[in-house]
Design a protein around this motif. Sequence first.
Motif, short mmCIF file in Angstrom:
data_model
loop_
_atom_site.label_atom_id
_atom_site.label_comp_id
_atom_site.label_asym_id
_atom_site.label_seq_id
_atom_site.Cartn_x
_atom_site.Cartn_y
_atom_site.Cartn_z
N ILE A 1 0.80 -1.22 0.00
CA ILE A 1 0.00 0.00 0.00
C ILE A 1 0.83 1.27 0.00
CG2 ILE A 1 -0.30 -0.18 2.50
CD1 ILE A 1 -3.05 1.21 1.92
N LYS A 2 2.00 1.19 0.63
CA LYS A 2 2.77 2.41 0.79
C LYS A 2 3.13 3.06 -0.55
CE LYS A 2 5.61 4.35 4.16
NZ LYS A 2 6.16 4.06 5.47
N ALA B 1 1.59 2.78 -3.27
CA ALA B 1 0.43 3.08 -4.10
C ALA B 1 -0.39 4.24 -3.54
CB ALA B 1 -0.42 1.84 -4.24
N THR B 2 0.26 5.29 -3.08
CA THR B 2 -0.52 6.45 -2.64
C THR B 2 -0.01 7.70 -3.34
OG1 THR B 2 0.93 6.91 -0.80
CG2 THR B 2 -0.97 5.53 -0.34
N LEU B 3 -0.84 8.72 -3.30
CA LEU B 3 -0.54 9.96 -3.99
C LEU B 3 -1.01 11.08 -3.07
CD1 LEU B 3 0.51 10.39 -6.88
CD2 LEU B 3 -1.86 10.70 -7.59
N GLU B 4 -0.18 12.08 -2.89
CA GLU B 4 -0.62 13.21 -2.06
C GLU B 4 -1.58 14.07 -2.87
OE1 GLU B 4 0.61 14.56 1.09
OE2 GLU B 4 1.37 12.56 1.54
N ARG B 5 -2.76 14.30 -2.34
CA ARG B 5 -3.71 15.19 -3.00
C ARG B 5 -4.32 16.09 -1.94
NH1 ARG B 5 -5.22 13.78 -8.28
NH2 ARG B 5 -5.04 11.60 -8.82
N THR B 6 -4.96 17.13 -2.40
CA THR B 6 -5.59 18.05 -1.45
C THR B 6 -7.09 17.82 -1.47
OG1 THR B 6 -3.88 19.66 -1.89
CG2 THR B 6 -5.85 20.47 -0.82
N ILE B 7 -7.63 17.55 -0.28
CA ILE B 7 -9.08 17.41 -0.21
C ILE B 7 -9.68 18.80 -0.02
CG2 ILE B 7 -9.49 15.04 0.45
CD1 ILE B 7 -9.10 15.73 3.29
N GLU B 8 -10.87 18.98 -0.56
CA GLU B 8 -11.51 20.29 -0.45
C GLU B 8 -12.07 20.47 0.96
OE1 GLU B 8 -11.77 22.68 -2.82
OE2 GLU B 8 -10.46 21.46 -4.07
N PRO B 9 -11.74 21.57 1.60
CA PRO B 9 -12.20 21.75 2.99
C PRO B 9 -13.67 22.16 3.05
CG PRO B 9 -10.87 23.61 2.31
CD PRO B 9 -10.91 22.68 1.15
N THR C 1 -7.99 14.99 12.59
CA THR C 1 -6.58 15.26 12.31
C THR C 1 -6.00 16.19 13.36
OG1 THR C 1 -7.23 15.14 10.02
CG2 THR C 1 -5.02 15.94 10.48
#
Lengths: 576, 446
Positions: free
Chosen positions: B28-29, B31-39, B51
């Motif tokens: 899993i490590k 296979a991740t991508l940093e993205r920004t979630i909409e607040p 968080t």
Amino acid sequence: MSEMNTPKPDPDNRIAIGVTFGNANSSIAYVVDDKAEVIANEDGDRQIPTILSYVEGEEYYGQQAKNFLVRNPKNTVAYFRDFLGKDFKSIDPTHNHASAHPIEANGTVSFQVKDKAEEDAEPSTLSVAEISTRYIRRLVGSASDYIGKKVTSAVITIPTNFTDAQKSALTSACNDAGVEVLQLISEPVAAVLAYDARPEAVLADKMIVVADLGGTRSDVTVVASRGGLYTVLAAAHDYEFTGEALDKILVDHFAKEFMKKNPGIDPRENDRSLAKLKLEAESCKKALSIGANASFSVESLAQGIDFTSTLNRLRYETISRTVFEGFTRLVESVIKKAELDVLDIDEVILSGGASHTPRVASNLKNLFPESTNILAPSTTATAINPSELQVRGAALQANLIQGYEAEDINQSTHAAVTTVPHVTNAIGVVSVSPSGEEVFVPIIPTETAVPARRTVTVPAPKDGGDVLVKIVEGNTHIKVTKPEPKTQESSSKAAKVEDAEDSNEDSDASDEEEEEEEEKREKVWKIGTTLAEAAVRGVKKGGKVEVSITVNTDLSVVVTAKEAGTKNFVRGTLSG
Amino acid sequence: MTTITFPLPSLPQGWAAEKDFKPVDKAIKEATLERTIEPIGPHFLAHARRTRHKRTFSEDDRIQAQERAKKVEVDDDSDISEPEDPMTLALQAKDWKTQDHYKVLGLSKYRWRATEDQIKRAHRKKVLRHHPDKRTSSGKTDDDNFFKCIQKAADVLLDPIKRRQFDSVDEEADVEPPTKKQLAKGGNTFYKLWGNVFKSEARFSNKKPVPHFGDDKSTKEEVEEFYNFWYNFDSWRTFEYLDEDVPDDTENRDQKRHTERKNANARKKKKIEDNARLRKLLDDCLAADERIKRFQKEASAAKNKKRLEREAAEKKAAEEAKAQKEAEEKAAKEAEEKAKADREAGKKAKEAAKNAAKKNKRVLRGSVKDANYFVAGDASAAVIDAVTKDVDLVASKIDTDELAALAGKLNGLKLADEIKSVWKGEVEKLVSAGRVKESELKAFNA
């Protein structure tokens, strides 16, 4: 940004509204009893044109100002939102042709208008920030009048490509108008929120395309909705295929009609006639979104000649075909940009004024598979008015956060909180189809933000007993089944095939010759790496197993498999 | 939670693992991508909460559940439960006018502060407990007097107009003005006790907010605002609740009107009395208010300061003027005295000179007498007279110094010749100086 005049109302006494401050139209909304109400201004408009006009020192805004485009274009400021926070070199003044022209003054984009009552008064030079402040003051004033209390705060929607300079210019324009900006939220996600906040909405993992077809710009966005968390995967902005372009087509059409009857007189050459044409073309377009026929009539269009004509929807759709197809191509391109396929899209939300057009929705319906839900007034009876989506979302967000301290909101929207890893592969469990094949059951879908927790209930084998829970990663790919070649001409759309993840297998499937065949495309899950195996022993006959997967922030995975309704469970952790 | 139709596979033969769980891969490590979630949205709010407080899902669930549970407790009737005393339970329905409605509903600690919601809940609670049907079923008498009292209380308190009328005459809510004994404690007691009095009176105010009584640190403006407010108090207090019942029979209209008039007058009278009462309350408070005294003292101190300064300045100026005048007078006096002394000295000198001249003249005359008038034998009267005349002439022609010198020369001389030569010399000197003509001095030239 001036810190001094930032209004800081007490969270308990906040009156917060949602505001959509658009380039063509703006809206305001307020939440009453958990339901967003779009507020009509004094003129009864819910879509308030973003226009200010000055006549003999009196300030007009909205539809009244828009009507002054005919008689008083020099002192009417329109389409100024997109100039906010930009320098003169980078602005596109096309739309201001028929109103006050932007000029460069003091290093900012400005307009020169006569806003004083005296006959011989010098025209004032107003910066776009000042214009915005004045407009927002009027907008918020209308909201205050409606609510009966002074509005202190607002959540404002902005396009996804707003720069920091634009954001801070907008914030300070609002602050100067005496309004605290609680949050700036992106327009497509506000539209998604408006749909997700409906009481009948169920929380699901969805892939959503938001097509915002506005007056002067169109923005299409792919949003992953995962457990109520929204992530923008891709966005495209377009300034060609817009409501304005549709107006232009109608203007040209009717101008030609007029010239047929009155040879030698082109109403487009006279500014005043052109303004009249534009206004009538816009209302004609709106009428055609509702009915199959619309009349077009302008008194004294050019040289004192009245003009009346009609247009039916079919003709309209024919002459506007390029624009409609442009919308469709735009949507396709964004999906491609997000490295997805139309089959991956669960929902399409049509937002913005041009979305009322039935043809736009039906074009998209043809693009997407049956299973995709197209949310537009002409395809879904329960759809929310596309023009009001964003402002509703903003109002809901305002209602949600108005009780928090400004500092709290800042902290929560900080990048440290919002930027998180998203899993690129789905995580799921293996089940068995009746034919004995292993089938992937997704539990945590792709593009899910971590930490995430999902649970599914899977039936145990018929006879019960010991059960294997195999946690695997999974991928989708698009499986294209070519039918036997037929002579019959295919009427279906010829969509370009783009494989989402795995293109090796089917790369040969997309070429010219297939245009004549009806191919069957479907999304297929492929089982990837096995992450873990677990055993639930002694499951009763006809029992069910709850499989719950939690991915923590440190990417460790906790798997719990439990026989439903009992205390028989196994738990294990995969440390990241 | 999603439900799947296809079943899970059975456990293969021979599968075994520790605690029935076998980790296989950690893929899993990568296979991740940093993205920004909409607040945006409620679920983001939950995400942000987790968080920022570093909670896991289950922790957050638990904490949220606890918070919700707390809310339920607040909704509980704990705030409206009061023990019922037997006196209240024994109330008679016919005496409803005199009953304490708040006490009947168990809201006596809230009184006029009780919200409508509290009243509703309290009423419901009492109804559930004291419903006549319940009483009879539990074997008690079917006395429903208290139940009627409850209904009446709810009737009054849930009608805003009736409730105001009752609140107007609700003496239980009044706070008595503090006695001297209470105030003797000193410190902040004065402000606390009077503050409570005005807080309770403030319930009648049409104008909100009512200014606070404050404490000894209040500014002059605050205190003045407070008293101004209260001296111009706008009260909604009415006394209709104490009205005598108006007979509603149609046969005696006069009687009815009479009662109505009587009631109206009584109300007016009570209102006037109430205003007077409030006025007296204020006067008492104002009289005892140390702050007012302090402000007055400060004000008068400021005023006096000015006056004293002015007086001091005046006094000083007067003293200076006086001193100057005295000095002038002294100087004048001294000058005068000096002049007088000078004058006297002059006079004396003059007299002395005169005397000396007289003496010298006498010496001159004596000298000619000694010289026997320059004749031998007895001198005739004519000679004497001529010589004496000449001597006087000489004496008058010469000044005092010369006279003294001449007298000095002549003094002691007894011989006639010597005397004559002196005179002759003198006369010659005078003649040569042209002061005397030779012809005038006949005797000496004889």
